[in-house]
Design an enzyme around this catalytic site. Structure first.
Site, PDB file in Angstrom:
ATOM      1  N   LYS A  44      -5.735   7.990   4.466  1.00  6.09           N
ATOM      2  CA  LYS A  44      -7.124   7.597   4.300  1.00  6.09           C
ATOM      3  C   LYS A  44      -7.269   6.097   4.072  1.00  6.09           C
ATOM      4  O   LYS A  44      -8.342   5.561   4.181  1.00  6.09           O
ATOM      5  CB  LYS A  44      -7.713   8.357   3.088  1.00  6.09           C
ATOM      6  CG  LYS A  44      -7.756   9.866   3.297  1.00  6.09           C
ATOM      7  CD  LYS A  44      -8.291  10.557   2.033  1.00  6.09           C
ATOM      8  CE  LYS A  44      -7.118  11.140   1.365  1.00  6.09           C
ATOM      9  NZ  LYS A  44      -7.130  12.184   0.456  1.00  6.09           N
ATOM     10  N   GLU A 100      -3.521   0.020  10.026  1.00  6.34           N
ATOM     11  CA  GLU A 100      -2.953   0.364   8.715  1.00  6.34           C
ATOM     12  C   GLU A 100      -3.644  -0.428   7.610  1.00  6.34           C
ATOM     13  O   GLU A 100      -4.131  -1.528   7.835  1.00  6.34           O
ATOM     14  CB  GLU A 100      -1.454   0.010   8.698  1.00  6.34           C
ATOM     15  CG  GLU A 100      -0.540   1.185   9.016  1.00  6.34           C
ATOM     16  CD  GLU A 100      -0.447   2.209   7.872  1.00  6.34           C
ATOM     17  OE1 GLU A 100      -1.273   2.180   6.943  1.00  6.34           O
ATOM     18  OE2 GLU A 100       0.467   3.039   7.933  1.00  6.34           O
ATOM     19  N   ASP A 101      -3.636   0.141   6.418  1.00  3.70           N
ATOM     20  CA  ASP A 101      -4.143  -0.596   5.260  1.00  3.70           C
ATOM     21  C   ASP A 101      -3.107  -1.602   4.775  1.00  3.70           C
ATOM     22  O   ASP A 101      -3.403  -2.769   4.555  1.00  3.70           O
ATOM     23  CB  ASP A 101      -4.554   0.358   4.123  1.00  3.70           C
ATOM     24  CG  ASP A 101      -3.470   1.370   3.734  1.00  3.70           C
ATOM     25  OD1 ASP A 101      -2.411   1.425   4.396  1.00  3.70           O
ATOM     26  OD2 ASP A 101      -3.686   2.109   2.756  1.00  3.70           O
ATOM     27  N   ASP A 104       4.200  -1.646   3.298  1.00  2.12           N
ATOM     28  CA  ASP A 104       4.893  -1.858   2.020  1.00  2.12           C
ATOM     29  C   ASP A 104       6.402  -1.678   2.267  1.00  2.12           C
ATOM     30  O   ASP A 104       7.062  -2.604   2.726  1.00  2.12           O
ATOM     31  CB  ASP A 104       4.306  -0.843   1.024  1.00  2.12           C
ATOM     32  CG  ASP A 104       4.790  -1.026  -0.400  1.00  2.12           C
ATOM     33  OD1 ASP A 104       4.931  -2.170  -0.836  1.00  2.12           O
ATOM     34  OD2 ASP A 104       5.015  -0.013  -1.097  1.00  2.12           O
ATOM     35  N   PHE A 153       0.395  -4.092  -7.423  1.00  2.00           N
ATOM     36  CA  PHE A 153      -0.261  -2.876  -6.959  1.00  2.00           C
ATOM     37  C   PHE A 153      -1.768  -3.100  -6.914  1.00  2.00           C
ATOM     38  O   PHE A 153      -2.394  -3.394  -7.915  1.00  2.00           O
ATOM     39  CB  PHE A 153       0.083  -1.661  -7.823  1.00  2.00           C
ATOM     40  CG  PHE A 153      -0.259  -0.387  -7.125  1.00  2.00           C
ATOM     41  CD1 PHE A 153       0.581   0.131  -6.148  1.00  2.00           C
ATOM     42  CD2 PHE A 153      -1.463   0.270  -7.394  1.00  2.00           C
ATOM     43  CE1 PHE A 153       0.247   1.295  -5.456  1.00  2.00           C
ATOM     44  CE2 PHE A 153      -1.799   1.431  -6.707  1.00  2.00           C
ATOM     45  CZ  PHE A 153      -0.941   1.937  -5.742  1.00  2.00           C
ATOM     46  N   ASP A 160      -6.040   3.227  -2.609  1.00  2.73           N
ATOM     47  CA  ASP A 160      -6.253   4.047  -3.796  1.00  2.73           C
ATOM     48  C   ASP A 160      -5.104   3.960  -4.784  1.00  2.73           C
ATOM     49  O   ASP A 160      -4.008   3.507  -4.457  1.00  2.73           O
ATOM     50  CB  ASP A 160      -6.367   5.518  -3.380  1.00  2.73           C
ATOM     51  CG  ASP A 160      -5.007   6.121  -2.982  1.00  2.73           C
ATOM     52  OD1 ASP A 160      -4.319   5.527  -2.142  1.00  2.73           O
ATOM     53  OD2 ASP A 160      -4.627   7.168  -3.545  1.00  2.73           O
ATOM     54  N   ARG A 166     -11.019   3.852  -3.916  1.00  2.00           N
ATOM     55  CA  ARG A 166     -11.102   3.511  -2.493  1.00  2.00           C
ATOM     56  C   ARG A 166     -12.424   2.836  -2.121  1.00  2.00           C
ATOM     57  O   ARG A 166     -12.476   2.054  -1.182  1.00  2.00           O
ATOM     58  CB  ARG A 166     -10.945   4.764  -1.625  1.00  2.00           C
ATOM     59  CG  ARG A 166      -9.557   5.403  -1.682  1.00  2.00           C
ATOM     60  CD  ARG A 166      -9.415   6.404  -0.551  1.00  2.00           C
ATOM     61  NE  ARG A 166      -8.296   7.310  -0.698  1.00  2.00           N
ATOM     62  CZ  ARG A 166      -7.041   7.040  -0.318  1.00  2.00           C
ATOM     63  NH1 ARG A 166      -6.748   5.895   0.228  1.00  2.00           N
ATOM     64  NH2 ARG A 166      -6.085   7.931  -0.492  1.00  2.00           N
TER      65      ARG A 166
HETATM   66  P1  IMP Z   1       5.038   2.266   3.069  1.00  2.00           P
HETATM   67  O1  IMP Z   1       5.347   3.531   3.821  1.00  2.00           O
HETATM   68  O2  IMP Z   1       5.881   2.118   1.836  1.00  2.00           O
HETATM   69  O3  IMP Z   1       5.048   1.031   3.934  1.00  2.00           O
HETATM   70  O4  IMP Z   1       3.622   2.407   2.426  1.00  2.00           O
HETATM   71  C1  IMP Z   1       2.568   2.746   3.122  1.00  2.00           C
HETATM   72  C2  IMP Z   1       1.445   3.273   2.274  1.00  2.00           C
HETATM   73  O5  IMP Z   1       1.630   3.120   0.871  1.00  2.00           O
HETATM   74  C3  IMP Z   1       0.229   2.475   2.575  1.00  2.00           C
HETATM   75  O6  IMP Z   1      -0.377   2.902   3.764  1.00  2.00           O
HETATM   76  C4  IMP Z   1      -0.603   2.704   1.333  1.00  2.00           C
HETATM   77  O7  IMP Z   1      -1.351   3.889   1.494  1.00  2.00           O
HETATM   78  C5  IMP Z   1       0.398   2.849   0.237  1.00  2.00           C
HETATM   79  N1  IMP Z   1       0.513   1.602  -0.570  1.00  2.00           N
HETATM   80  C6  IMP Z   1       1.494   0.674  -0.552  1.00  2.00           C
HETATM   81  N2  IMP Z   1       1.260  -0.323  -1.431  1.00  2.00           N
HETATM   82  C7  IMP Z   1       0.078  -0.027  -2.019  1.00  2.00           C
HETATM   83  C8  IMP Z   1      -0.726  -0.698  -3.032  1.00  2.00           C
HETATM   84  O8  IMP Z   1      -0.419  -1.788  -3.564  1.00  2.00           O
HETATM   85  N3  IMP Z   1      -1.877  -0.057  -3.370  1.00  2.00           N
HETATM   86  C9  IMP Z   1      -2.269   1.126  -2.818  1.00  2.00           C
HETATM   87  N4  IMP Z   1      -1.566   1.775  -1.875  1.00  2.00           N
HETATM   88  C10 IMP Z   1      -0.396   1.205  -1.483  1.00  2.00           C
HETATM   89 MG    MG Z   2      -1.882   4.251   4.127  1.00  2.00          MG
END
Ligand code: IMP
Ligand code: MG
Length: 181
Positions: A44, A100-101, A104, A153, A160, A166
């Site tokens: 989301k 993508e948001d 990470d 964070f 979220d 959100r």
């Molecule tokens: P990844 O798979 O670790 O790259 O993370 C992807 C998902 O983790 C993102 O699409 C976010 O939904 C969530 N995410 C990573 N960092 C944050 C943050 O600082 N705040 C909120 N959601 C996060």
């Molecule tokens: Mg995400």
């Protein structure tokens, strides 16, 4: 300001200006091409960014959605992103733009890339609102990212913590005590 936010990292105005640039970058990429890209919101977290991005684009697009979860209720990625809802459209032969948001650890993006390329997409382009390069666990990058941020964070503008915050219109740093309780 929301009482659980320590400080504002990115204001609505700052976000809006960068979203316009991302839309212009995509328009440029598809300029003169006789193709309607399939623009995919990774739900989301990217939904708010996605709505602003597609409305700032001139290129005709087809929209689609995929729900991926990776966090449960923690602030650390599980490393095992799960597809909860798949695309409605076929990616076969399509120019797919993944929205993508945040990138990470990179696990989510890695999984999405393998999946969509495996379905025979003609091209795969990733646009992310935020990038935390210092947190990367797998070697992958977005093609376009609006903001590079430090290892904090953050929530708001779609992002979220435990499904909350959100709909905050800006991006803020969440107070540590909220997720370290
Ligand atoms: P990844 O798979 O670790 O790259 O993370 C992807 C998902 O983790 C993102 O699409 C976010 O939904 C969530 N995410 C990573 N960092 C944050 C943050 O600082 N705040 C909120 N959601 C996060
Ligand atoms: Mg995400």
């Amino acid at each position: 300001m929301n009482k659980n936010i320590e400080r504002v990292l990115l204001t609505e105005e700052e976000i809006g200006a960068e979203v316009k640039k991302a839309a212009a970058w995509l328009d440029e990429r598809f300029a003169g091409k006789d193709t309607v890209p399939l623009v995919v919101s990774v739900l989301k977290g990217s939904v708010i960014f996605f709505c602003d991005l597609v409305r700032a684009m001139q290129t005709p697009v087809q929209m689609d959605f995929m729900t991926v979860t990776s966090y449960g209720n923690s602030s650390e990625s599980s490393g095992l992103p799960k597809i909860v809802m798949d695309l409605a459209a076929s990616a076969q032969g399509r120019d797919v733009v993944l929205v993508e948001d945040i990138v990470d650890s990179g696990h989510t993006l890695m999984k999405m890339k393998a999946l969509i390329e495996g379905r025979g997409a003609k091209s795969f382009t990733v646009v992310t609102l935020l990038d935390k390069p210092s947190r990367r666990k797998v070697p992958i990058a977005a093609d376009y990212s609006c903001f590079e941020i430090e290892n904090e964070f953050i929530v708001g503008y779609g992002l979220d913590y435990a499904q909350q915050y959100r709909n905050i219109p800006y991006i803020g740093v969440l107070k540590r005590e909220v997720y370290e309780k």
